[in-house]
Design a protein around this motif. Structure first.
Motif, PDB file in Angstrom:
ATOM      1  N   UNK A  89       0.798  -1.196   0.026  1.00 22.12           N
ATOM      2  CA  UNK A  89       0.145  -0.038  -0.168  1.00 22.12           C
ATOM      3  C   UNK A  89       0.897   1.257  -0.169  1.00 22.12           C
ATOM      4  N   UNK A  90       0.445   2.243  -0.892  1.00 21.10           N
ATOM      5  CA  UNK A  90       1.074   3.609  -0.708  1.00 21.10           C
ATOM      6  C   UNK A  90       1.048   4.341   0.579  1.00 21.10           C
ATOM      7  N   UNK A  91       1.943   5.197   0.713  1.00 19.55           N
ATOM      8  CA  UNK A  91       1.674   6.109   2.020  1.00 19.55           C
ATOM      9  C   UNK A  91       0.670   7.014   1.706  1.00 19.55           C
ATOM     10  N   UNK A  92      -0.301   6.937   2.909  1.00 16.59           N
ATOM     11  CA  UNK A  92      -1.601   7.829   2.979  1.00 16.59           C
ATOM     12  C   UNK A  92      -1.599   8.536   4.262  1.00 16.59           C
ATOM     13  N   UNK A  93      -2.622   9.667   4.316  1.00 13.83           N
ATOM     14  CA  UNK A  93      -2.698  10.167   5.371  1.00 13.83           C
ATOM     15  C   UNK A  93      -3.381   9.110   6.350  1.00 13.83           C
ATOM     16  N   UNK A  94      -3.291   8.991   7.623  1.00 12.03           N
ATOM     17  CA  UNK A  94      -3.886   8.344   8.772  1.00 12.03           C
ATOM     18  C   UNK A  94      -5.384   8.530   8.784  1.00 12.03           C
ATOM     19  N   UNK A  95      -6.126   7.724   8.897  1.00 12.75           N
ATOM     20  CA  UNK A  95      -7.669   7.738   8.669  1.00 12.75           C
ATOM     21  C   UNK A  95      -8.068   8.234  10.082  1.00 12.75           C
ATOM     22  N   UNK A  96      -7.673   7.011  11.007  1.00 13.55           N
ATOM     23  CA  UNK A  96      -7.991   7.182  12.594  1.00 13.55           C
ATOM     24  C   UNK A  96      -7.471   8.454  13.511  1.00 13.55           C
ATOM     25  N   UNK A  97      -6.411   9.239  12.799  1.00 10.41           N
ATOM     26  CA  UNK A  97      -5.927  10.172  13.507  1.00 10.41           C
ATOM     27  C   UNK A  97      -5.647  11.455  12.520  1.00 10.41           C
ATOM     28  N   UNK A  98      -6.724  12.004  11.989  1.00 13.16           N
ATOM     29  CA  UNK A  98      -6.528  13.192  10.977  1.00 13.16           C
ATOM     30  C   UNK A  98      -6.254  14.426  11.931  1.00 13.16           C
ATOM     31  N   UNK A  99      -5.656  15.089  11.227  1.00 14.35           N
ATOM     32  CA  UNK A  99      -5.229  16.598  12.032  1.00 14.35           C
ATOM     33  C   UNK A  99      -5.533  17.682  10.898  1.00 14.35           C
ATOM     34  N   UNK A 100      -5.898  18.794  11.360  1.00 13.21           N
ATOM     35  CA  UNK A 100      -6.119  20.138  10.290  1.00 13.21           C
ATOM     36  C   UNK A 100      -4.702  20.510  10.188  1.00 13.21           C
ATOM     37  N   UNK A 101      -3.709  20.651  10.778  1.00 18.18           N
ATOM     38  CA  UNK A 101      -2.461  21.048  10.505  1.00 18.18           C
ATOM     39  C   UNK A 101      -1.397  20.000  11.107  1.00 18.18           C
ATOM     40  N   UNK A 102      -0.588  19.976  10.176  1.00 20.88           N
ATOM     41  CA  UNK A 102       0.532  18.617  10.637  1.00 20.88           C
ATOM     42  C   UNK A 102       0.923  17.853   9.429  1.00 20.88           C
ATOM     43  N   UNK A 103       1.788  16.799   9.613  1.00 26.44           N
ATOM     44  CA  UNK A 103       2.301  15.991   8.409  1.00 26.44           C
ATOM     45  C   UNK A 103       1.071  15.074   8.140  1.00 26.44           C
ATOM     46  N   UNK A 104       0.917  14.796   6.727  1.00 29.92           N
ATOM     47  CA  UNK A 104      -0.100  13.843   6.397  1.00 29.92           C
ATOM     48  C   UNK A 104       0.362  12.710   6.130  1.00 29.92           C
ATOM     49  N   UNK A 105       1.458  12.053   6.480  1.00 32.34           N
ATOM     50  CA  UNK A 105       2.060  10.735   6.418  1.00 32.34           C
ATOM     51  C   UNK A 105       1.578   9.845   7.435  1.00 32.34           C
ATOM     52  N   UNK A 106       1.259   8.642   6.874  1.00 36.19           N
ATOM     53  CA  UNK A 106       0.899   7.280   7.909  1.00 36.19           C
ATOM     54  C   UNK A 106       1.575   6.300   7.673  1.00 36.19           C
ATOM     55  N   UNK A 107       1.722   5.234   8.694  1.00 35.66           N
ATOM     56  CA  UNK A 107       2.377   4.013   8.336  1.00 35.66           C
ATOM     57  C   UNK A 107       1.639   3.340   7.584  1.00 35.66           C
ATOM     58  N   UNK A 108       2.196   2.247   7.017  1.00 33.14           N
ATOM     59  CA  UNK A 108       1.750   1.239   6.203  1.00 33.14           C
ATOM     60  C   UNK A 108       2.096  -0.159   6.782  1.00 33.14           C
ATOM     61  N   UNK A 109       1.680  -1.204   6.286  1.00 32.56           N
ATOM     62  CA  UNK A 109       1.840  -2.480   6.523  1.00 32.56           C
ATOM     63  C   UNK A 109       3.202  -2.849   6.406  1.00 32.56           C
ATOM     64  N   UNK A 110       3.997  -2.244   5.700  1.00 29.54           N
ATOM     65  CA  UNK A 110       5.547  -2.654   5.258  1.00 29.54           C
ATOM     66  C   UNK A 110       6.440  -2.138   6.326  1.00 29.54           C
TER      67      UNK A 110
END
Length: 527
Positions: A152-173
């Motif tokens: 899976x590609x790096x996406x914004x975390x669904x369960x911990x979204x923020x208005x301001x801050x990094x949009x990177x989220x961990x993956x299964x790899x």
């Protein structure tokens, strides 16, 4: 090792030369099975191990037309084009193979090619998707780092979204997750120790910390608890979380799980330890406290005034989500004199045709609300939100019209549900939802006395709870005045000179130099 036990169990099927290589003395637990120089013995062994495995490919070929070799890999987990171009073609067309046989790994133009001395290492590399090559007369196998599988590609975390801050989220790899931490913390002091857990899954687990900041006693304790685990397999980080906590019977989480690399990096810089698990996008952080579970990464991306206000709102809603239904049941059942007369008459009017006592009414609405919440999570995204919202409106109005519940009870349950959505950590919300029901029973049978008794029991439990030896209510209990500035409020960054003291060992106390408060220019710079 479990692999060796399996191999020795089936040794009677192996070639005589392989048995001679392995030897007969000793137990499977303290031996390694070396790669045989006889290629047929290796083929027999791997054929036995991978019997009835249709996705395993055995490719036999000759090097320079004379030396027998074979390649074993898992179909659709290896880059076949790269194998053909960089491995098979050069070896089959080699001008003088014997001259380079002793240095074979260095002569293959593939990154991460390495020699393997044991069959256990070879099976481990095959399971990762790396092809392994065996050559007749050569006492080592060659692992080729050309694994290729869908991720899976790096996406914004669904369960911990923020208005301001990094949009990177961990993956299964796990490799992607460690690289995200390296992007954030570029110092070589960021250490990562690899473990493998699970008899069959052989799941890779990385313990990460910052040398010179984290207490090594804490690091060693985390590693010791992980090594103690003996289980068939690890599917998600929740398995690890449940097996290494201090109190397995507590409803409160004792490790933090997060999808955000910035949250993990911030905790590592405070001296905590991260646990990254292959196959899970959630990284565990230890140790934690109750207050750290009520803090969001976005608190530090807004001004400290806004961060402090939002933090106090979370504390307030934490109390609301835990106690309001119980308080409503207790007051309505035993302490009507506490309600203002006008409000009491309004509540009495709404309840005059309700056949159930307040406790049954509250339980009915709470269970219905929990069912709607669970249905919204399990249904497809396109209809999940609509079903939960429409279901709540329709069922609530229908229940009021049918005379099963009163309007104030619907408002109390709805307000409590909204309050529970304000928690930054989903696991803490689950704990509050679980404790809400015994508190309602105590309030229904004993009134406010029962509610206070339940709260006292929860506080006693939290006071005795530990997360890797750190008190769960720290720094409030035991009291650490110098650390309260980042608990009661969101202190400005320029006041947070010291890190939290998580253990009794030596640690790097200062995270920044004092006196970083911004000041207006003075003197010549003022112009």
């Amino acid at each position: 090792m479990n692999f060796l036990k399996y191999v020795f169990k089936h040794r009677h099927r192996l070639h005589d030369s392989q048995n001679q290589q392995a030897g007969s003395a000793g137990s499977p637990a303290d031996q390694t099975l070396p790669v045989a120089t006889n290629i047929q013995a290796n083929i027999d062994l791997l054929t036995t191990l991978y019997k009835d495995c249709s996705d395993i490919v055995f490719h036999q070929f000759t090097v320079y037309g004379t030396t027998q070799a074979f390649l074993i890999y898992i179909e659709d987990m290896s880059d076949i084009e790269l194998i053909d171009q960089q491995v098979l073609a050069p070896l089959q067309n080699a001008a003088d193979f014997n001259a380079s046989v002793g240095n074979l790994a260095k002569n293959i133009s593939v990154c991460h090619a390495k020699e393997l001395a044991s069959m256990e290492e070879a099976v481990g590399q095959i399971s990762k998707g790396n092809p392994v090559m065996f050559i007749d007369g050569y006492e080592k196998a060659i692992s080729l780092g050309v694994a290729k599988w869908a991720k899976r590609s790096i996406e914004e975390p669904v369960a911990e979204s923020v208005v301001r801050g990094p949009r990177l989220g961990f993956t299964e790899t796990i490799g992607v997750n460690t690289s995200l931490l390296r992007r954030s913390i570029k110092s070589p002091a960021l250490k990562m120790k690899l473990l493998k857990i699970g008899q069959y899954t052989q799941t890779e687990v990385v313990v990460t910390y910052i040398e010179g900041i984290a207490d090594m006693n804490l690091v060693n304790e985390v590693i010791s608890r992980l090594k103690r685990i003996e289980i068939d397999g690890i599917i998600d980080s929740a398995y690890i979380e449940e097996l290494i906590g201090d109190n397995a019977m507590s409803p409160f989480p004792q490790l933090m799980s997060t999808e955000r690399p910035d949250a993990v990096s911030a905790n590592l810089l405070e001296g905590r330890v991260g646990i990254i698990i292959e196959g899970s996008p959630f990284v565990l952080v230890a140790p934690i406290t109750l207050f750290s579970l009520l803090q969001s990464p976005e608190d530090y991306y807004q001004s400290f005034w806004a961060g402090s206000l939002i933090r106090w709102l979370r504390y307030f809603f934490f109390v609301i989500a835990l106690t309001v239904p119980s308080a409503y049941v207790a007051i309505l059942t035993y302490h009507q004199e506490m309600i203002p007369t006008t409000l009491l008459l309004s509540v009495a009017k709404s309840r005059e045709e309700i056949p159930f006592p307040a406790l049954v009414e509250a339980l009915l609405m709470e269970i219905t609300f929990e069912a709607l919440r669970e249905a919204g999570l399990r249904l497809p995204k396109q209809v999940g939100a609509a079903v939960s919202i429409v279901g709540a409106l329709v069922i609530g109005q229908a229940a009021i019209s049918a005379g099963l519940v009163s309007s104030p009870m619907v408002m109390v349950v709805a307000f409590t549900g909204i309050a529970s959505f304000t928690f930054p950590r989903y696991t803490l919300g689950i704990a509050v939802r679980l404790l809400r029901f015994p508190l309602m029973f105590l309030a229904g049978f004993l009134g406010l006395l029962g509610l206070m008794l339940g709260i006292i029991l929860i506080v006693i439990h939290l006071s005795t709870l530990r997360s890797f030896g750190v008190p769960y209510l720290s720094p409030l209990a035991p009291l650490k005045k110098n650390e309260l500035g980042d608990v009661l409020i969101r202190a400005p960054l320029w006041t947070r000179d010291k890190r939290p003291h998580l253990s009794n060992g030596l640690y790097n106390a200062y995270r920044q130099v004092p006196g970083l408060q911004p000041k207006p220019p003075q003197g010549e710079d003022a112009g």
